[in-house]
Design an enzyme around this catalytic site. Structure first.
Site, PDB file in Angstrom:
ATOM      1  N   CYS A 148       0.857  -1.229  -0.029  1.00 17.72           N
ATOM      2  CA  CYS A 148      -0.054  -0.011   0.033  1.00 17.72           C
ATOM      3  C   CYS A 148       0.811   1.325  -0.129  1.00 17.72           C
ATOM      4  CB  CYS A 148      -0.868   0.105   1.271  1.00 17.72           C
ATOM      5  SG  CYS A 148      -1.999  -1.430   1.312  1.00 17.72           S
TER       6      CYS A 148
ATOM      7  N   ARG B 184       5.073   0.161  -6.252  1.00 15.03           N
ATOM      8  CA  ARG B 184       4.893  -1.075  -5.160  1.00 15.03           C
ATOM      9  C   ARG B 184       3.995  -1.896  -5.394  1.00 15.03           C
ATOM     10  NH1 ARG B 184       6.611   2.561  -0.263  1.00 15.03           N
ATOM     11  NH2 ARG B 184       4.890   1.461   1.019  1.00 15.03           N
TER      12      ARG B 184
ATOM     13  N   GLY C 254      -1.029  -2.538   6.560  1.00 14.91           N
ATOM     14  CA  GLY C 254      -0.758  -3.436   7.740  1.00 14.91           C
ATOM     15  C   GLY C 254      -1.716  -4.502   7.790  1.00 14.91           C
TER      16      GLY C 254
ATOM     17  N   GLU D 286      20.099 -22.765   4.204  1.00 17.44           N
ATOM     18  CA  GLU D 286      19.993 -21.396   3.588  1.00 17.44           C
ATOM     19  C   GLU D 286      21.038 -20.471   4.309  1.00 17.44           C
ATOM     20  OE1 GLU D 286      19.026 -20.318   0.999  1.00 17.44           O
ATOM     21  OE2 GLU D 286      18.478 -18.070   1.499  1.00 17.44           O
TER      22      GLU D 286
ATOM     23  N   LYS E  50      23.766 -18.234   2.011  1.00 16.48           N
ATOM     24  CA  LYS E  50      23.874 -16.692   2.377  1.00 16.48           C
ATOM     25  C   LYS E  50      25.121 -16.209   2.370  1.00 16.48           C
ATOM     26  CE  LYS E  50      20.358 -15.419   0.478  1.00 16.48           C
ATOM     27  NZ  LYS E  50      20.287 -16.691  -0.091  1.00 16.48           N
TER      28      LYS E  50
ATOM     29  N   GLU F 106      27.682 -16.965  -0.568  1.00 13.63           N
ATOM     30  CA  GLU F 106      27.505 -16.537  -1.756  1.00 13.63           C
ATOM     31  C   GLU F 106      27.838 -14.908  -1.628  1.00 13.63           C
ATOM     32  OE1 GLU F 106      23.783 -16.421  -3.612  1.00 13.63           O
ATOM     33  OE2 GLU F 106      22.845 -16.642  -1.842  1.00 13.63           O
TER      34      GLU F 106
ATOM     35  N   HIS G   3      28.652 -37.551  12.945  1.00 11.29           N
ATOM     36  CA  HIS G   3      29.069 -38.660  12.193  1.00 11.29           C
ATOM     37  C   HIS G   3      30.030 -38.071  11.075  1.00 11.29           C
ATOM     38  CE1 HIS G   3      25.847 -41.255  13.520  1.00 11.29           C
ATOM     39  NE2 HIS G   3      24.873 -40.293  13.246  1.00 11.29           N
TER      40      HIS G   3
END
Ligand code: AGP
Length: 606
Positions: A2, A27, A101, A479, A483, A486, A502
């Site tokens: 919004c 947006r 919101g 992930e 991050k 990279e 292990h």
């Protein structure tokens, strides 16, 4: 997402509002409206669709005045119809409100107001705010009614209210951004600096919990208790590129901070909280075919593959359908067992990743129905799928995927609910309630940014990192490691915490930081013992936890708190510290975090 614009001063307000809303068009929105306060009247004009439709409607009205609000709405509660467009006027025509919101407890407040005789004409949670403020106006002025209202609201909001009887704008913020623009004999309001730069560069960024009152001649800011607050006036000397970055140093940091809004927008208009129903706008697979699905194949690469690993937990628990997860590059060269009972889902931010597309094609050739979860409208993956679930993260410029990842998780959760519903399952209220709380929980996780930046400074010189997680958080360990590697070029590995003994435990020494995800109940105890094993070998532990830090006394060198949400949605919150840690380590090492070496935003070749 919004857009909010407001003005009180000496200029003609309607052209200023429309101009400001046009600066916020990027947006995304599906309806728009303005309200002008003039001679004790609230005159509103609203239209479905784009601003052109609003401008057409405005040509039929002589809306003159110098005090008003404008809004572009991305529907969350209720379809994008004129009756749901903002500004919303309360049922006694005393105030007009624009809002960005999600109010999590809007239903309870709505029922209470209805019992007290208040009527509702829209499907929105915003109308609940408007009527609640109006119901409190008899006890005091607009600002005190707004403060009392905010004390009753749960969830995220940035809203602005005007009343027909006073020449002021009162605003409140908890979550989505809101800033004031300062002028001589005029004051402005917006959700994004881009809307104000043509008129003023003196701005104040409101903070969570702030309530501000704007008049032509001045402004006052207080907290919810009414105590005056001092906020820094900033001069925006942004160049066009900085405007595009929203004032952040890098697109990646901007996109990390956009996640509460992106999650809200991805949830947008797909959940009917009153009817406890879920629906998608681009989904042409008949319900009876979904009911016949016996297996799901999730196909993806990189970060999207990590999202698919989390999705397996969500879909299997919510829809009780067995799920296989494959790298696109692996699936396309193995001989997958596929038939009409398989639903193949390609998860891809760009919708152009060659390996993912190839895997989707093979699944389709062998009889599967095809769905794409994608962030780019009209991309290849969406064009040959039978159904598309768009993530509404907005353009993701940083090569490292952040807001696309968390909105993919949200889309997979929504798909789990949708399949559960299609197969005759109930959508219990808490399953939906949890979703509405996630944007606020992510906003709370982001508040640890300064603390995480300090941790990044302490560990930016190491040469290796190990990330540990269990269950649904094992993919978040993967992930977090991706991050870091990279964008900082530090070698990092994600591992199931139970697997440490292990092999990887041989790596532990005081040069190896271990990031441990210790959230939830059952497995957190297990992860705690893994942390003890690391400490016993002089390793450094950085713990991400929803528990009392005292519980981790002696087993963690750093503790990053995150809010607790239901376990299927906890990964969305837990990845936030991973993203911030990778960003601050990368920046500290002088890396180009937006365009890391050797990487492309979309790998359109094999
Ligand atoms: C994630 O940070 C990387 N940029 C990369 O792993 C990416 O997730 C992968 O290339 C898949 O891209 P897609 O989501 O556009 O298909």
């Amino acid at each position: 997402m919004c857009g909010i614009v407001g003005y009180v001063g000496h200029r003609e307000v309607v052209p200023l509002l429309v101009d400001g809303l046009q600066k916020l068009e990027y947006r995304g929105y599906d309806s728009a409206g303005v309200v002008v306060v003039r001679d004790g009247e609230l005159e509103t004009v609203r239209a479905e669709g784009k601003l052109e439709r609003l401008k057409e409607s405005l040509t039929g009205h002589s809306l003159a005045g110098s005090h008003g609000l404008g809004h572009t709405r991305w529907a969350t509660h209720g379809p994008p119809l004129e009756r749901n467009a903002h500004p919303i006027v309360d049922s006694k025509n005393r105030i007009a409100l624009i809002h960005n919101g999600i109010i999590e407890n809007f239903l309870a407040i709505k029922h209470r107001l209805q019992e007290a005789g208040w009527s509702f004409t829209s499907d929105t949670d915003t109308e609940v705010i408007a009527n609640l403020i109006s119901s409190l106006l008899d006890e005091g002025d607009l600002r005190s009614a707004v403060r009392q209202t905010c004390r009753q609201l749960e969830g995220m909001y940035a809203f602005a209210a005007v009343s027909q009887s006073t020449r002021e704008i009162v605003v409140a913020r908890r979550g989505p951004p809101l800033l004031l623009g300062l002028g001589e004999g005029e004051h402005f309001l917006a959700s994004d600096p881009a809307a104000l730069l043509a008129y003023t560069r003196q701005v104040i960024f409101l903070e969570n919990g702030d309530v501000a009152r704007l008049t032509a001649d001045g402004y006052e800011i207080t907290n919810l208790d009414g105590s005056a607050l001092e906020r820094t006036v900033q001069r925006l000397n942004w160049d066009p590129v900085q405007i595009e970055k929203g004032g952040y140093k890098h697109f990646m940091l901007k996109e990390i901070h956009e996640q509460p809004q992106a999650l809200q927008d991805t949830l947008a208009a797909r959940v009917d909280f009153e009817l406890a129903r879920v629906g998608f706008e681009h989904f042409s697979i008949p319900v009876e075919e979904l009911a016949a699905v016996r297996r799901i194949h999730l196909l993806a690469c990189g970060t999207s593959w990590h999202a698919a690993l989390v999705g397996k937990f969500m879909l299997e628990e919510l829809a009780r359908i067995p799920v296989e997860v494959d790298y696109g590059s692996e699936y396309r060269y193995r001989d997958p067992i596929v038939d009409e009972s398989v639903l193949a889902i390609g998860v891809s931010q760009s919708g152009e990743t060659a390996d993912t597309l190839a895997a989707m094609e093979i699944a389709r050739e062998r009889g599967a129905r095809l769905v794409a979860i994608c962030n780019v409208v009209g991309s290849q993956a969406t064009r040959f799928s039978d159904g598309t679930i768009y993530t509404h993260a907005g353009p993701e410029i940083g090569v490292a995927s952040t807001k696309a990842f968390t909105t993919q998780l949200e889309a997979l959760y929504l798909l789990g609910l949708f399949l559960r519903q299609a197969r005759g399952g109930d959508l219990e209220h808490d399953l939906l309630e949890a979703l509405a709380h996630v944007p606020q929980a992510v906003a709370e996780a982001l508040e640890q940014e300064k603390h995480i930046a300090q941790i990044g400074r302490r560990y930016h010189r190491v040469s290796d990192f190990l990330y540990l997680g269990r269950g649904i958080n094992y993919p978040i360990a993967l992930e977090g490691a991706l991050k870091l590697k990279e964008i900082s070029y530090i070698h990092a590995e994600g591992y199931p915490a139970g697997e440490m003994k292990h092999g990887p435990i041989a790596l532990i020494d005081d040069d190896l930081p271990v990031v441990a995800i210790a959230t939830g109940d059952r497995v957190a105890e297990k992860v705690r013992s893994n942390m003890q094993q690391v400490k016993a070998r002089d390793g450094k532990v950085i713990a991400v936890t929803d528990r009392d830090p005292a519980d981790l006394e002696g087993v963690a060198d750093e503790v990053i708190p995150v809010p607790r949400v239901p376990h299927l949605l906890q990964p969305i919150v837990n990845v936030i510290p991973m993203q911030l840690l990778a960003y601050y380590v990368g920046v500290r090492r002088g890396c180009d975090v937006d365009q890391p070496r050797n990487l492309a935003k979309s790998v359109t070749v094999e």
